[in-house]
Design a protein around this motif. Structure first.
Motif, short mmCIF file in Angstrom:
data_model
loop_
_atom_site.label_atom_id
_atom_site.label_comp_id
_atom_site.label_asym_id
_atom_site.label_seq_id
_atom_site.Cartn_x
_atom_site.Cartn_y
_atom_site.Cartn_z
N ARG A 1 89.81 30.00 89.00
CA ARG A 1 88.87 31.07 89.18
C ARG A 1 89.06 32.06 87.77
O ARG A 1 90.48 32.23 87.47
CB ARG A 1 88.98 32.19 90.09
CG ARG A 1 88.18 31.49 91.53
CD ARG A 1 88.27 32.48 92.61
NE ARG A 1 89.44 32.95 92.77
CZ ARG A 1 90.11 32.57 94.04
NH1 ARG A 1 89.64 31.82 94.81
NH2 ARG A 1 91.42 33.29 94.29
N GLY A 2 87.86 32.49 87.33
CA GLY A 2 88.41 33.36 86.10
C GLY A 2 88.54 32.77 84.58
O GLY A 2 88.60 33.53 83.49
N TRP A 3 88.33 31.50 84.60
CA TRP A 3 88.42 30.63 83.45
C TRP A 3 87.32 29.70 83.36
O TRP A 3 86.80 29.09 84.37
CB TRP A 3 89.71 29.58 83.42
CG TRP A 3 91.12 30.57 83.31
CD1 TRP A 3 91.63 31.24 84.43
CD2 TRP A 3 91.84 30.77 82.08
NE1 TRP A 3 92.81 31.83 83.98
CE2 TRP A 3 92.83 31.72 82.66
CE3 TRP A 3 91.70 30.39 80.92
CZ2 TRP A 3 93.61 31.93 81.60
CZ3 TRP A 3 92.59 31.01 80.07
CH2 TRP A 3 93.71 31.68 80.36
N ASP A 4 86.82 29.25 82.18
CA ASP A 4 85.81 28.59 81.84
C ASP A 4 86.26 27.52 80.91
O ASP A 4 86.82 27.61 80.07
CB ASP A 4 84.56 29.46 81.03
CG ASP A 4 84.00 30.48 81.99
OD1 ASP A 4 83.48 30.03 83.19
OD2 ASP A 4 83.80 31.46 81.38
N VAL A 5 85.48 26.33 81.18
CA VAL A 5 85.91 24.99 80.46
C VAL A 5 84.85 25.03 78.86
O VAL A 5 83.77 25.34 79.19
CB VAL A 5 85.59 23.77 81.07
CG1 VAL A 5 85.83 22.60 80.12
CG2 VAL A 5 86.37 23.76 82.17
N VAL A 6 85.78 25.16 77.87
CA VAL A 6 84.99 25.03 76.48
C VAL A 6 85.03 23.73 75.88
O VAL A 6 84.44 23.66 74.90
CB VAL A 6 85.41 26.21 75.81
CG1 VAL A 6 85.05 27.57 76.34
CG2 VAL A 6 86.73 26.32 75.29
N LEU A 7 86.00 22.99 76.40
CA LEU A 7 86.12 21.61 75.74
C LEU A 7 86.65 20.66 77.05
O LEU A 7 87.68 21.17 77.70
CB LEU A 7 86.85 21.32 74.66
CG LEU A 7 87.29 20.14 74.01
CD1 LEU A 7 85.92 19.33 73.57
CD2 LEU A 7 88.33 19.94 73.08
N GLU A 8 85.76 19.78 77.44
CA GLU A 8 86.07 19.02 78.64
C GLU A 8 86.70 17.54 78.58
O GLU A 8 85.93 17.14 77.37
CB GLU A 8 84.82 18.85 79.58
CG GLU A 8 85.02 18.50 80.79
CD GLU A 8 83.91 18.56 81.83
OE1 GLU A 8 83.95 18.20 82.90
OE2 GLU A 8 82.91 19.10 81.33
N SER A 9 87.58 17.05 79.11
CA SER A 9 88.01 15.94 79.08
C SER A 9 88.39 15.23 77.69
O SER A 9 87.39 14.32 77.35
CB SER A 9 87.14 14.93 80.07
OG SER A 9 87.07 15.21 81.56
N ALA A 10 89.09 15.86 77.20
CA ALA A 10 89.56 15.50 75.76
C ALA A 10 90.94 14.99 75.69
O ALA A 10 91.66 15.54 76.54
CB ALA A 10 89.03 16.33 74.64
N PRO A 11 91.25 14.10 74.65
CA PRO A 11 92.81 14.16 74.44
C PRO A 11 93.60 15.19 74.08
O PRO A 11 93.11 16.30 73.53
CB PRO A 11 92.75 12.95 73.38
CG PRO A 11 91.49 12.49 73.05
CD PRO A 11 90.51 13.54 73.59
N ARG A 12 94.91 15.21 74.55
CA ARG A 12 95.64 16.50 74.14
C ARG A 12 95.78 17.18 72.84
O ARG A 12 95.56 18.23 72.65
CB ARG A 12 97.02 16.35 74.71
CG ARG A 12 98.09 17.35 74.56
CD ARG A 12 99.68 16.98 75.22
NE ARG A 12 100.31 18.00 75.34
CZ ARG A 12 100.88 18.93 74.38
NH1 ARG A 12 100.97 18.31 73.27
NH2 ARG A 12 101.76 19.96 75.02
#
Length: 104
Positions: free
Chosen positions: A65-76
């Motif tokens: 909670r309190g965090w939003d995904v700005v880049l999803e499922s990408a290499p480290r």
């Protein structure tokens, strides 16, 4: 002397989401050393909070909670590059606003 009840009450039980919340500085490695943050082959998310602080987050772990995904499922490496490019001012948003500078 009576034995103590070892079953926690609902009030004592921890919310699993609370255990996944990164520190204020976005650090999660100290909280969860076994989440695979060093996995060069794994997929990660980049998260951002209301203070515009960024975090590298394992793709297999629920987003707190309190965090939003700005880049999803990408290499480290891609996630780290995104954080480096996007998070140019490490001060929290509230501090930048108080000082009159909100860029970055």
């Amino acid at each position: 002397m009576s034995p103590q009840n070892s079953t926690p009450t609902p009030e004592q039980q921890a919310d699993p989401q609370d255990e996944l919340t990164p520190d204020a500085d976005g650090s999660v490695e100290a909280l969860h050393p076994a989440t695979g943050l060093d996995d060069a082959e794994g997929l990660f998310h980049v998260l951002v909070n209301a203070e515009q602080q960024y975090s590298l987050w394992p793709g297999a772990v629920p987003v707190p909670r309190g965090w939003d995904v700005v880049l999803e499922s990408a290499p480290r490496a891609q996630c780290l590059a995104h954080i480096e490019a996007a998070w140019t001012d490490l001060r929290p948003l509230s501090l930048r606003q108080a000082s009159g500078t909100t860029a970055g």
